[in-house]
Every structure is written in C-alpha cells, then in structure tokens.
Design an enzyme around this catalytic site. Structure first.
Site, PDB file in Angstrom:
ATOM      1  N   SER A 129      25.726 -46.991 -17.966  1.00 24.90           N
ATOM      2  CA  SER A 129      26.190 -47.634 -16.799  1.00 24.90           C
ATOM      3  C   SER A 129      26.933 -48.814 -18.178  1.00 24.90           C
ATOM      4  O   SER A 129      26.444 -49.312 -18.872  1.00 24.90           O
ATOM      5  CB  SER A 129      25.529 -48.318 -16.248  1.00 24.90           C
ATOM      6  OG  SER A 129      26.436 -49.362 -15.599  1.00 24.90           O
ATOM      7  N   TYR A 142      18.980 -52.832 -11.904  1.00 25.50           N
ATOM      8  CA  TYR A 142      19.758 -51.472 -12.849  1.00 25.50           C
ATOM      9  C   TYR A 142      20.418 -52.243 -13.549  1.00 25.50           C
ATOM     10  O   TYR A 142      20.476 -50.889 -15.399  1.00 25.50           O
ATOM     11  CB  TYR A 142      21.075 -51.709 -10.936  1.00 25.50           C
ATOM     12  CG  TYR A 142      21.659 -50.211 -11.918  1.00 25.50           C
ATOM     13  CD1 TYR A 142      21.372 -48.857 -11.853  1.00 25.50           C
ATOM     14  CD2 TYR A 142      23.432 -50.681 -12.392  1.00 25.50           C
ATOM     15  CE1 TYR A 142      22.260 -48.210 -11.565  1.00 25.50           C
ATOM     16  CE2 TYR A 142      23.705 -49.371 -12.025  1.00 25.50           C
ATOM     17  CZ  TYR A 142      23.426 -48.478 -12.040  1.00 25.50           C
ATOM     18  OH  TYR A 142      24.395 -47.450 -12.982  1.00 25.50           O
TER      19      TYR A 142
END
Length: 267
Positions: A129, A142
C-alpha cells in the site's frame, strides 16, 4: 504454456479483478478465500485458504501443484484494513492485522518457494500500500504492516534472485472496492479524547475509498509486471497525488511533512 497464477484473497475487490483480468488473457488462475463455498459466480477456481493458518496455506498450494505440476506467479493480495487511535485498538486486533498482512504472506511465500526453486523460475508479487511508505494518523497499524511487507520483499528479492525467482511490491493507493466494509475500525467512543479528530479522519478515509480509482488499473499493472523481462522491485499504482506524497516524504524535512499530513487530516 499458460502461466499458473495463485492470488490470495481472490473472492472480492482487487484480487477478484486481477483474477478475472488474467483469466481473460489465458492465464490459469487460482484464487483463495476463507469461505469459498459462500462465493458464487467466480470465473476462476477458489481454494480454501486462511493465510493465518499454515495447514490451509500448504493444502491450497499443494492442490495447485498436484493439478498443474507448477506454479509460476504468486500474488499475495489477501489483507485486512484497520483504523483507530493506537491507544484504543484492542491487542487482539493488532495481532490479527499483522497475522494477516505480514505473517500470512510470509507463510504463503515459504510454501511456494520450494516449488519455484525446483522449476528455477517464479514471480512473487506482494500487494502492499502507498500507506506503507508513511505513518498516517489513525492508520498507523495498517501502515506499519504494509511497510513491513515492503521491506520483506526487498530482502526476499536478494535471497531468491539466484534461483531464478523474482520478488516485487505493488503499492496501490485508494481504489473503489469493498475494503472499507471489511476492515476493523476502533469504535468512536463518546468519552474518547480522540473522538472529534478520529471521527473526521474516518469519514475522510471512507470518502477516499468511495471515490477511488478503478481496480482494473491494478490488474493491468500486475499483467504488465508478469510480462516484464526485468521487473522493478517497487511499483506504485493510484492517483498522482497519492504517489507524489512518497516523493514529498523523501524530500521535505520531517516536521514539514508531518504538518502537511496533520493539515490534511484536520488535526
């Protein structure tokens, strides 16, 4: 010979889109799901796998080898989102996120490497990501899990290159998928000192996903990587502003970049 591709988390979102795109171009695609019996209409086979469970990982990989006698491409796509102030995220959710986003991909990699090494060829694509390049408010866990996977891939690339195996990262920005519905987010507590700022940030994150790019961009990027004779180690796919944020982090002083993020998230 059509290449054999394994995509973890292939029942929805980016994983499903990649699987459909590659299947349409002649690849022999296998996806995974924790509950494949509950998924209908998949254009490629879905195998049962929970990346947190070593036994299901090995069973799925061995099934593909039994059927195909080889595995050319692994796309580690399975993952979970998580949001919240670090202080208020339960420990079991912290552990689950790293089990799924970090240790899970490593389990699958360890399972496929002996087969790829034997065939002296293979490609491992880890879906990370853009958030993994920076610590984002209320997305720190995250960001940390995806950043860890980025570094693991860098190491893996050096360790397996001599066996004819390549390892790359693909870091997506925000895409219009159902990831927001499936992620864990710490509840907005009435008495929380973070209630106002976290509430605004959570709303902004949901809006970014809803207005995200077409996931076919990811499918096309992965298709190009598979067909590249000399793939890079890092790829970023998404809106220009999101990709440019990585450049800004590398060039701006830390406190200036922090202030930009804080202003963006209205902190």
């Amino acid at each position: 010979m059509s290449k054999v591709v394994l995509i973890t988390g292939g029942s929805s979102g980016i994983g499903k889109c990649m699987g459909e795109f590659l299947t349409g171009r002649g690849y022999r695609v296998y996806g995974t799901s924790r509950n494949p019996d509950k998924v209908s209409g998949s254009v490629f086979p879905l195998l049962k796998m929970d990346v947190r469970d070593k036994a299901t990982v090995e069973e799925a990989v061995n099934s593909i080898i039994t059927i195909e006698s080889r595995l050319d491409v692994l796309i580690n796509n399975a993952g979970v989102g998580i949001t919240g102030p670090l202080e208020e995220i339960p420990d079991d959710e912290l552990l689950n996120n790293f089990e799924t986003n970090v240790f899970g991909p490593m389990r699958v990699i360890k399972s496929v490497l002996p087969h790829m090494r034997e065939q002296k060829d293979g490609l491992i694509i880890n879906i990370t990501s853009i958030a993994g390049y920076m610590g984002l408010p209320y997305r720190g866990v995250y960001s940390a899990s995806k950043g860890a996977l980025e570094l693991i891939t860098e190491t893996l690339s050096m360790e397996v290159k001599g066996f004819g195996i390549r390892a790359v990262n693909v870091a997506p920005g925000d895409f219009a998928t159902n990831i927001a519905a499936g992620r864990y987010h710490a509840p907005l507590k009435e008495v929380s000192p973070y209630r106002e700022t976290y509430g605004k940030a959570l709303k902004m994150m949901d809006e970014h996903v809803e207005a995200g790019s077409d996931p076919e961009q990811m499918a096309r990027a992965v298709y190009a990587i598979i067909n590249s004779k000399s793939p890079k180690i890092h790829y970023r796919v998404g809106a220009f502003a999101q990709k440019f944020s990585i450049v800004l982090k590398r060039t701006l002083p830390d406190k200036v970049y922090e202030r930009l993020l804080m202003n963006h998230y209205k902190l």
